[in-house]
Motif scaffolding. Sequence first.
Motif, PDB file in Angstrom:
ATOM      1  N   MET A   1      65.269  35.193  24.216  1.00 41.17           N
ATOM      2  CA  MET A   1      64.248  35.938  24.947  1.00 41.17           C
ATOM      3  C   MET A   1      64.824  36.426  26.268  1.00 41.17           C
ATOM      4  O   MET A   1      65.618  35.748  26.914  1.00 41.17           O
ATOM      5  N   LYS A   2      64.365  37.558  26.670  1.00 44.47           N
ATOM      6  CA  LYS A   2      64.990  38.278  27.771  1.00 44.47           C
ATOM      7  C   LYS A   2      64.033  38.337  28.964  1.00 44.47           C
ATOM      8  O   LYS A   2      62.814  38.326  28.789  1.00 44.47           O
ATOM      9  N   THR A   3      64.567  38.412  30.174  1.00 43.13           N
ATOM     10  CA  THR A   3      63.726  38.669  31.337  1.00 43.13           C
ATOM     11  C   THR A   3      64.205  39.965  31.991  1.00 43.13           C
ATOM     12  O   THR A   3      65.384  40.130  32.269  1.00 43.13           O
ATOM     13  N   LEU A   4      63.252  40.880  32.204  1.00 41.79           N
ATOM     14  CA  LEU A   4      63.579  42.141  32.878  1.00 41.79           C
ATOM     15  C   LEU A   4      62.968  42.113  34.272  1.00 41.79           C
ATOM     16  O   LEU A   4      62.110  41.291  34.577  1.00 41.79           O
ATOM     17  N   LYS A   5      63.399  43.039  35.109  1.00 39.76           N
ATOM     18  CA  LYS A   5      62.899  43.090  36.493  1.00 39.76           C
ATOM     19  C   LYS A   5      62.122  44.372  36.731  1.00 39.76           C
ATOM     20  O   LYS A   5      62.511  45.448  36.281  1.00 39.76           O
ATOM     21  N   TYR A   6      60.996  44.246  37.430  1.00 39.80           N
ATOM     22  CA  TYR A   6      60.299  45.433  37.918  1.00 39.80           C
ATOM     23  C   TYR A   6      60.020  45.177  39.394  1.00 39.80           C
ATOM     24  O   TYR A   6      59.215  44.303  39.730  1.00 39.80           O
ATOM     25  N   ASN A   7      60.678  45.877  40.285  1.00 39.49           N
ATOM     26  CA  ASN A   7      60.642  45.571  41.716  1.00 39.49           C
ATOM     27  C   ASN A   7      60.875  44.082  41.902  1.00 39.49           C
ATOM     28  O   ASN A   7      61.837  43.545  41.368  1.00 39.49           O
ATOM     29  N   GLU A   8      59.952  43.373  42.584  1.00 38.43           N
ATOM     30  CA  GLU A   8      60.201  41.941  42.762  1.00 38.43           C
ATOM     31  C   GLU A   8      59.567  41.103  41.667  1.00 38.43           C
ATOM     32  O   GLU A   8      59.557  39.873  41.725  1.00 38.43           O
ATOM     33  N   PHE A   9      59.019  41.747  40.641  1.00 40.87           N
ATOM     34  CA  PHE A   9      58.354  41.012  39.566  1.00 40.87           C
ATOM     35  C   PHE A   9      59.280  40.760  38.376  1.00 40.87           C
ATOM     36  O   PHE A   9      60.075  41.622  38.017  1.00 40.87           O
ATOM     37  N   ASP A  10      59.114  39.577  37.792  1.00 41.81           N
ATOM     38  CA  ASP A  10      59.820  39.277  36.544  1.00 41.81           C
ATOM     39  C   ASP A  10      58.951  39.727  35.379  1.00 41.81           C
ATOM     40  O   ASP A  10      57.732  39.613  35.425  1.00 41.81           O
ATOM     41  N   ILE A  11      59.598  40.206  34.342  1.00 49.35           N
ATOM     42  CA  ILE A  11      58.868  40.521  33.104  1.00 49.35           C
ATOM     43  C   ILE A  11      59.533  39.717  32.003  1.00 49.35           C
ATOM     44  O   ILE A  11      60.655  40.020  31.589  1.00 49.35           O
ATOM     45  N   GLU A  12      58.854  38.665  31.558  1.00 46.83           N
ATOM     46  CA  GLU A  12      59.453  37.724  30.609  1.00 46.83           C
ATOM     47  C   GLU A  12      59.045  38.057  29.182  1.00 46.83           C
ATOM     48  O   GLU A  12      57.858  38.217  28.896  1.00 46.83           O
ATOM     49  N   GLN A  13      60.038  38.115  28.325  1.00 45.27           N
ATOM     50  CA  GLN A  13      59.740  38.404  26.922  1.00 45.27           C
ATOM     51  C   GLN A  13      59.138  37.159  26.257  1.00 45.27           C
ATOM     52  O   GLN A  13      59.682  36.060  26.359  1.00 45.27           O
ATOM     53  N   GLN A  14      57.990  37.328  25.595  1.00 44.97           N
ATOM     54  CA  GLN A  14      57.294  36.212  24.945  1.00 44.97           C
ATOM     55  C   GLN A  14      57.539  36.195  23.443  1.00 44.97           C
ATOM     56  O   GLN A  14      57.549  35.164  22.813  1.00 44.97           O
ATOM     57  N   SER A  15      57.655  37.389  22.872  1.00 46.32           N
ATOM     58  CA  SER A  15      57.929  37.506  21.441  1.00 46.32           C
ATOM     59  C   SER A  15      58.634  38.844  21.252  1.00 46.32           C
ATOM     60  O   SER A  15      58.880  39.550  22.227  1.00 46.32           O
ATOM     61  N   GLU A  16      58.911  39.179  20.011  1.00 45.29           N
ATOM     62  CA  GLU A  16      59.582  40.457  19.743  1.00 45.29           C
ATOM     63  C   GLU A  16      58.793  41.628  20.346  1.00 45.29           C
ATOM     64  O   GLU A  16      59.373  42.634  20.751  1.00 45.29           O
ATOM     65  N   VAL A  17      57.467  41.467  20.421  1.00 46.59           N
ATOM     66  CA  VAL A  17      56.635  42.613  20.836  1.00 46.59           C
ATOM     67  C   VAL A  17      55.674  42.309  21.991  1.00 46.59           C
ATOM     68  O   VAL A  17      54.701  43.020  22.188  1.00 46.59           O
ATOM     69  N   SER A  18      55.901  41.236  22.753  1.00 48.00           N
ATOM     70  CA  SER A  18      55.010  41.017  23.902  1.00 48.00           C
ATOM     71  C   SER A  18      55.769  40.461  25.101  1.00 48.00           C
ATOM     72  O   SER A  18      56.767  39.744  24.956  1.00 48.00           O
ATOM     73  N   TRP A  19      55.284  40.818  26.286  1.00 52.15           N
ATOM     74  CA  TRP A  19      55.929  40.483  27.562  1.00 52.15           C
ATOM     75  C   TRP A  19      54.888  39.974  28.547  1.00 52.15           C
ATOM     76  O   TRP A  19      53.743  40.400  28.522  1.00 52.15           O
TER      77      TRP A  19
END
Lengths: 140, 487
Positions: B1-19
């Motif tokens: 599972m991957k974590t992406l960044k949006y400004n100072e926010f983390d966007i954590e991958q929960q499943s193949e199709v949800s964050w």
Amino acid sequence: MYKILSHTADIALEVWAESLPGLFQEAARGFHDLLLEDAPIRAEQRRQIELSSDEPEDLLVQWLSELNYFVTVHAWLWGAVEDFTLAAENGIWRLKAAVSGEALDAQRHYLYFDIKAVTYHQLEITDTPDGCQTRIVFDI
Amino acid sequence: MKTLKYNEFDIEQQSEVSWLIPPRKGMRVPGKIYADRKMMETIIREDESIQQVINVAMLPGIQKYSIAMPDIHWGYGFPIGGVAATDLEEGVISPGGVGYDINCGVRLVRTNLTHDELRKKLELLVQSLFRYVPTGVGASGAIKKVSAQEMNRILSRGAGWCVERGYASPEDLEHTEEQGCLESAAPEFVSERAKERGFNQVGTLGSGNHFLELEMVSEIYDLAAAEVLGLFPGQVVMMIHCGSRGLGHQVCEDHLRTLGAASRKYGIELPDRQLACAPIRSEEGQRYLGAMAAAANFAWANRQVIMHQAKQSFLETLGISERELGFRLIYDVCHNIAKIETHEVDGTEKQVCVHRKGATRAFPPGHPLTPAHYRKIGQPVLIPGDMGRYSFVSLGQQASMLESFGSSCHGAGRIMSRHKAKKAGRGRDLLEEMRKMGVVVQARGMRTVAEEMPHAYKDVSTVVDVMHKAGISKKVAKLVPVGVIKG
């Protein structure tokens, strides 16, 4: 002065003027251009507009919405804006204007957009060294 | 599972199709976005819609998540594709969570005809539909202008008014979300100006991305479910996409103004002015809810009258009987609305106010509000694409109740500005291009055709697949356009 900006799903107008009344009138010109690309409008009838609000941004939305109302409900197109006054008294901003125009004629006029609304999105009138400026987003 | 960044926010991958966006900086709940990884990366790059998911998470009384569907894009206040449920006691109602076009929605009608049978008369039928259903800016006069008294009846009764006037059958109501009427409607909170904008617009399509389309069922993914819906391969169906026209826009505008003042009155701090809101129980909140419901009813009456007009057009052009035509409403869904519904929050069932802005209700099999005829398969979810590629029929599934307040996606979403699309269309015979793709298009202005060309939109199949994989709504059929009328 004004500039029409096109976004992914919407359209916006950037407006500059030396004064606040000038900004309102320039916004009306830009809106006209956006809707009709400067098609000539005959001055066959005059309509009076009187509006008030406790802040200029809200009044600007009301002003353009009023012009849009003439178009969408009465199929009436405004051309020139005359006798325009805008002033604040005791914290209330009042706008008075007369607009001249004519009924929409499908042979001569083609409306490019059905404007659902003039939005408040990030709407702010700011001072500049030469006057003031704003950016208005239209929902289409 | 991957974590992406949006400004100072983390966007954590929960499943193949949800964050998931864990709450920070005034967010009361996490943000939740449905998308595959490629889409998510594009969403982050593309616009400020993620910031809008974060802003919505700050609204008082929001429950569980601020949710966004895979067709998320930037909107006013809420993102388009946004879903938020608020607590009835502590929560707020926001017109920004519904949109200007109240009860914009989609209606799908079946016929007995096959594309092969229709082919010779397709051109004639499209021309006839264009005459029967007024389109374009300021479109009016589909039926006689309604009186003030009748307008109030439309606002109170919605599609029920159409049954009284012979524009609908009782069966049509069974196949319309909420039976085509929100009983909480309060026409007294709809301004005279809003009504004025509506008198002449019942049964009209309007402009922009609204359309009436003839489509062919090109693929079926679930035969048994398709049979229950009355769909078969090669069949001609008709899709209508439009809303409450000028009346709804005016209701939104009027109440945005009063709710803007109400936000200040109730001391609600807003990250964006277009999120203007008021406590649901407040007078201002109740007035908006009543007026919004009335505008929603207007939209249902509008789509029902368009369907009626279209039926006359089919019968006249094809010279066949009603029985041979087999014109029947499959379903009508709204995708811009706020409704009081029962959902499970923290293990208990409670009533909440679900805002769906560019999101479709997707109730699963067995849900009491799924029409009896569809109770075993789930509520139909209708997802229009662009006018050159395809649209989809899906069915609500269990995960929607557990995860997304009974909601799924609503469409494709633009990827190209109107200006760019127009430029890309310059010097090309777009109608001929569409004809080569097998689609007959009739529109009031070539500019609309240029702006609405397929390349201006995302591929809707990717959006529908994300919802399918998430178990929120499952794909049943693919429909390809063969005839289109637009503003």
